[in-house]
Design a protein around this motif. Structure first.
Motif, PDB file in Angstrom:
ATOM      1  N   TYR A 154     -39.754  65.242   8.550  1.00 57.76           N
ATOM      2  CA  TYR A 154     -39.506  64.033   7.760  1.00 57.76           C
ATOM      3  C   TYR A 154     -37.996  63.827   7.560  1.00 57.76           C
ATOM      4  CZ  TYR A 154     -44.450  64.788   6.893  1.00 57.76           C
ATOM      5  OH  TYR A 154     -45.803  65.011   7.057  1.00 57.76           O
ATOM      6  N   TYR A 155     -37.276  64.915   7.410  1.00 60.15           N
ATOM      7  CA  TYR A 155     -35.807  64.832   7.327  1.00 60.15           C
ATOM      8  C   TYR A 155     -35.251  64.266   8.630  1.00 60.15           C
ATOM      9  CZ  TYR A 155     -30.930  66.417   6.908  1.00 60.15           C
ATOM     10  OH  TYR A 155     -29.564  66.473   6.854  1.00 60.15           O
ATOM     11  N   ALA A 191     -37.870  60.821  -0.851  1.00 56.12           N
ATOM     12  CA  ALA A 191     -36.768  61.440  -0.123  1.00 56.12           C
ATOM     13  C   ALA A 191     -35.547  61.649  -1.003  1.00 56.12           C
ATOM     14  CB  ALA A 191     -36.399  60.571   1.086  1.00 56.12           C
ATOM     15  N   THR A 207     -31.559  56.249  10.061  1.00 59.22           N
ATOM     16  CA  THR A 207     -30.332  55.808   9.400  1.00 59.22           C
ATOM     17  C   THR A 207     -29.104  55.979  10.310  1.00 59.22           C
ATOM     18  OG1 THR A 207     -30.194  57.992   8.350  1.00 59.22           O
ATOM     19  CG2 THR A 207     -31.181  56.214   7.062  1.00 59.22           C
ATOM     20  N   ALA A 234     -36.531  53.686   5.614  1.00 65.31           N
ATOM     21  CA  ALA A 234     -36.948  54.888   6.340  1.00 65.31           C
ATOM     22  C   ALA A 234     -37.987  55.664   5.543  1.00 65.31           C
ATOM     23  CB  ALA A 234     -35.735  55.758   6.636  1.00 65.31           C
ATOM     24  N   MET A 235     -37.753  55.822   4.238  1.00 65.16           N
ATOM     25  CA  MET A 235     -38.715  56.523   3.389  1.00 65.16           C
ATOM     26  C   MET A 235     -40.055  55.800   3.368  1.00 65.16           C
ATOM     27  SD  MET A 235     -38.336  57.669  -0.617  1.00 65.16           S
ATOM     28  CE  MET A 235     -38.236  55.990  -1.273  1.00 65.16           C
ATOM     29  N   LEU A 284     -35.715  60.570   8.851  1.00 63.12           N
ATOM     30  CA  LEU A 284     -34.739  59.823   8.067  1.00 63.12           C
ATOM     31  C   LEU A 284     -33.392  59.776   8.778  1.00 63.12           C
ATOM     32  CD1 LEU A 284     -36.598  59.475   5.588  1.00 63.12           C
ATOM     33  CD2 LEU A 284     -34.742  60.379   4.184  1.00 63.12           C
ATOM     34  N   LEU A 298     -32.104  53.750   3.819  1.00 64.37           N
ATOM     35  CA  LEU A 298     -32.818  54.931   3.352  1.00 64.37           C
ATOM     36  C   LEU A 298     -34.186  54.555   2.796  1.00 64.37           C
ATOM     37  CD1 LEU A 298     -30.321  57.313   1.507  1.00 64.37           C
ATOM     38  CD2 LEU A 298     -31.871  57.884   3.377  1.00 64.37           C
ATOM     39  N   THR A 308     -42.486  56.694   6.127  1.00 59.28           N
ATOM     40  CA  THR A 308     -43.091  58.027   6.187  1.00 59.28           C
ATOM     41  C   THR A 308     -44.448  57.997   5.503  1.00 59.28           C
ATOM     42  OG1 THR A 308     -42.000  58.738   4.128  1.00 59.28           O
ATOM     43  CG2 THR A 308     -40.839  59.154   6.215  1.00 59.28           C
ATOM     44  N   LEU A 336     -26.225  61.029   5.442  1.00 62.23           N
ATOM     45  CA  LEU A 336     -27.275  60.442   4.610  1.00 62.23           C
ATOM     46  C   LEU A 336     -26.744  60.023   3.246  1.00 62.23           C
ATOM     47  CD1 LEU A 336     -30.335  62.772   5.366  1.00 62.23           C
ATOM     48  CD2 LEU A 336     -30.046  60.386   6.060  1.00 62.23           C
TER      49      LEU A 336
END
Length: 550
Positions: free
Chosen positions: A279-280, A187, A287, A310-311, A283, A307, A314, A299
Motif C-alpha cells: 500500500y505504501y 495513510a 504521487t 491515492a488513499m 501511494l 495523497l 486503496t 510523500l
C-alpha cells in the motif's frame, strides 16, 4: 447492486481542503478556562460547559506530515473554543449493497453515514472537554477520554456529544469530565512499510492519541478533572486503540490512565509494519515519488489532493477484502515492539482494570461487501488470500469444518435459517466476527484474568434487525443514548468497578468462570451467561493468527 456511502462515524465532505484549526482571536462571552498564558472561551447550556477544538499538537502539515506529533507549545491570547476543529482526512469507503435489503436494514446502514458535515483538513489534531458547569479548577473529578472508531480510515470526535455522558454522571451523583480527541487516519496516520519502520514514524495515529493523553495530564486540572483518575474508552478502532495504548511502552502507562473500557475491539492479529509495504508502494507510485531518493520525504511534499486520491484508491473497510485493512496499527518496533497478541502473551500490558465487550453479530456489517461469494471454493480462496495467509490447505479445511455452511449456526446467531442473504453469508459473517473481534477479546481476557480486574459483556440487542442482527456498532446507542451501559461506564470511571446502585450486578470475568453481562431486548434487559460459545472455532483461529498474523 445498490451503492451507498457508508462511514462508520465519519463524514461526507464536499471538499477536502486544508484549513487552519488553530483557534482564532475571540471576543465573545462564555465560560473561560486559562491554559498557560491563553484563555479559551467555550459555551454553556443546561449546566454543562463545553470547550471544543483546542489544539493539542502542532499542525502535522508540511515537513511535519508523516512525523510523530509535536506538542502545541504554550497557549497565549484569547481563543474561540465553541466549535469542533477540523476532522482528519478520511478514506472514501463506498459500499455496494446487495439488492433487496429490507427497509430497517437500509435505515441502519444509512444512519452510519448521515452525520453532520464537518470540514476536513490535515491540521486536525484538536480535542474537546465537556464538564459540569459548577466545577472549578481543583475539583478533581474522574476523567473519561473517548477514542472514536471507523476502521482507522474515518471518524471524528465531532460525531459524539459527551454531554449525554456528563449529564448522566451528574444524575448518578458521580460527575465526570469528558474528553475526546482527533487522531490521524488512513495513510496519514497508519502509513506502513520498511521505509516507515526505518524512520521510526509508524502508527502515527496512536502517537497522536498518546500526545492527547499527555495534554490531559498537563491541563485537565483547569477543567476540574483529576489527572490521576483517567479512564480511556473507545469503540471499534477506538477500542483497538485503547488496547494498544495498554501495550505501548512495555505496558507502562506512564501515569496517563488508570483504567480502560473497550467496545468491540482488543489487540488484533496483525504482524509487522512491513506487511503494509504494497500500500505504501502504491501511494509512492500514485504521487510520482517512485524515482525519489527518499520516498518518505517525497510523500511529505506531495500535494494533499494527490495523497487523498491515492488513499481513496486503496481498499477500504467496505471493500471486498473487508476487515483485512490496508491502513491499521502494526508492529513498528517502537510503539508496538512486537505483534500485539504476542505482547499480550509476554505480559507486556498495563496492569489496570478493564472492560472488554462485543456485539453478538460483529461480522455481519462487514460481510455485505463480499456477498458475491456463494460457493465453498470461493470462500476457501477468499480466506487464503486475505485472512488465513500462508496456512496449509488442511488448516483452511479445518477452519471451514469448524464454521460449516449451516445457516442455523451462522451470524446473525440464533436466527435459524433467517437472514440467509446468500448460501455463504452467515458463514462468512461468523468467521469474520470471530477472527477480528470475538476471538481476540477472549484471548485478551484469558491471558489477563486473575492478574487484574476484568469484566466483559455481550450485546444481543437489535437481534431482530434483518440480515445484520446485533451488528457491529449497535451497542453505541446503549452508551451514548444514556442507557444502562452508560451507567456501568460511569461507575467504572469513578470507582474502577462497573457496578453501582443501578443495573444488574456484573460479575468479574475469570478463566474459571468467564461470565458475561449479556444485554438483551425485551422485558429482561440483561442476563449473565458464560463466554464458552464456539470455543473450538475461536481457539483454532487464534492458534493460526498467532503464527500467521495479518
Amino acid at each position: 447492486m445498490a451503492s451507498l456511502r457508508v462511514s462508520l462515524f465519519a463524514i461526507c465532505a464536499a471538499a477536502a481542503t486544508v484549513l487552519a484549526a488553530t483557534p482564532s482571536t475571540y471576543t465573545g462571552s462564555g465560560p473561560i478556562v486559562t491554559l498557560d498564558r491563553g484563555t479559551f472561551v467555550g459555551t454553556t447550556a443546561g449546566g454543562i460547559n463545553k470547550f471544543l477544538g483546542i489544539p493539542f499538537a502542532k499542525p502535522p502539515i508540511g515537513d511535519l506530515r508523516f512525523r510523530l506529533p509535536q506538542a502545541f507549545g504554550s497557549y497565549v491570547g484569547k481563543h474561540n473554543a465553541t466549535a469542533f476543529g477540523l476532522s482528519c482526512p478520511q478514506q472514501a469507503d463506498p459500499l455496494a449493497l446487495p439488492d433487496g435489503l429490507p427497509p430497517p436494514t437500509l435505515q441502519f446502514l444509512q444512519s452510519l453515514g448521515t452525520k453532520a458535515t464537518i470540514p476536513i483538513g490535515e491540521d486536525c489534531l484538536t480535542l474537546n472537554v465537556i464538564a459540569p458547569a459548577y466545577v472549578k479548577p481543583g475539583s478533581k473529578l474522574p476523567v473519561v477520554v473517548w477514542i472514536y472508531g471507523g476502521g482507522f480510515e474515518d471518524g471524528s470526535s465531532a460525531f459524539f456529544d459527551g454531554t449525554v455522558i456528563v449529564n448522566r454522571s451528574i444524575a448518578l451523583h458521580q460527575p465526570v469530565v469528558y474528553v475526546s480527541m482527533n487522531y490521524r487516519l488512513g495513510a496519514f496516520g497508519f502509513l506502513a512499510s520498511k521505509e516507515v519502520k526505518d524512520a521510526k514514524v509508524g502508527n502515527l495515529g496512536l502517537w497522536d492519541q498518546r500526545l492527547a493523553l499527555r495534554w490531559v495530564q498537563k491541563y485537565i486540572y483547569a477543567f476540574g478533572g483529576d489527572s490521576s483518575k483517567v479512564t480511556i474508552w473507545g469503540e471499534s478502532a477506538g477500542a483497538i486503540s485503547v488496547s494498544l495504548q495498554m501495550l505501548a511502552n512495555g505496558g507502562n502507562t506512564e501515569g496517563l490512565f488508570r483504567a480502560a473500557f473497550m467496545q468491540s475491539g482488543s489487540p488484533t492479529p496483525v504482524g509487522d509494519i512491513t506487511n503494509g509495504q504494497k500500500y505504501y508502494d502504491f501511494l509512492v507510485a500514485r504521487t510520482n515519488c517512485t524515482g525519489s531518493p527518499d520516498t518518505l520525504v517525497c510523500l511529505r511534499a506531495a500535494p494533499y489532493e494527490a495523497l487523498q486520491a491515492a488513499m481513496d484508491s486503496t481498499p477500504s473497510l467496505f471493500s471486498f477484502q473487508s476487515l483485512a485493512l490496508a491502513w491499521q496499527p502494526r508492529a513498528d518496533g517502537v510503539f508496538l515492539t512486537d505483534h500485539p497478541q504476542k505482547l499480550v502473551q509476554q505480559g507486556k500490558v498495563a496492569k489496570i482494570p478493564f472492560v472488554a465487550g462485543e456485539c453478538d453479530d460483529e461480522g455481519t456489517l462487514f460481510s455485505l461487501s463480499n456477498a458475491n461469494i456463494t460457493k465453498d471454493a470461493d470462500l476457501r480462496a477468499y480466506l487464503a488470500q486475505f485472512f488465513l495467509i500462508n496456512v496449509t490447505a488442511a488448516q483452511v479445511d479445518q477452519v471451514l469444518t469448524l464454521y460449516p455452511q449451516d445457516a442455523t449456526l451462522g451470524s446473525p446467531f440464533d436466527t435459524g435459517t433467517n437472514n440467509t442473504l446468500t448460501p455463504e453469508f452467515k458463514r462468512i459473517a461468523s468467521l469474520l466476527g470471530d477472527f477480528v473481534f470475538q476471538a481476540p477479546r477472549r484471548f485478551f481476557l484469558k491471558n489477563l484474568s486473575g492478574k487484574q480486574n476484568t469484566w466483559s459483556y455481550l450485546s444481543k440487542r437489535l437481534k431482530s434487525l434483518p440480515i445484520l442482527g446485533s451488528a457491529h456498532a449497535s451497542d453505541i446507542a446503549n452508551i451514548y443514548g444514556g442507557q444502562d451501559l452508560t451507567d456501568y461506564l460511569i461507575h467504572f470511571v469513578t470507582n474502577l468497578d462497573p457496578n453501582g446502585r443501578s443495573g444488574p450486578h456484573w460479575p468479574q470475568y475469570t478463566t474459571s468462570s468467564p461470565q458475561l453481562l449479556t444485554l438483551l431486548d425485551g422485558a429482561v434487559p440483561a442476563d449473565i451467561t458464560l463466554d464458552t460459545y464456539r470455543a473450538d472455532g475461536m481457539n483454532f483461529l487464534t492458534e493460526l493468527s498467532l503464527v500467521h498474523p495479518l
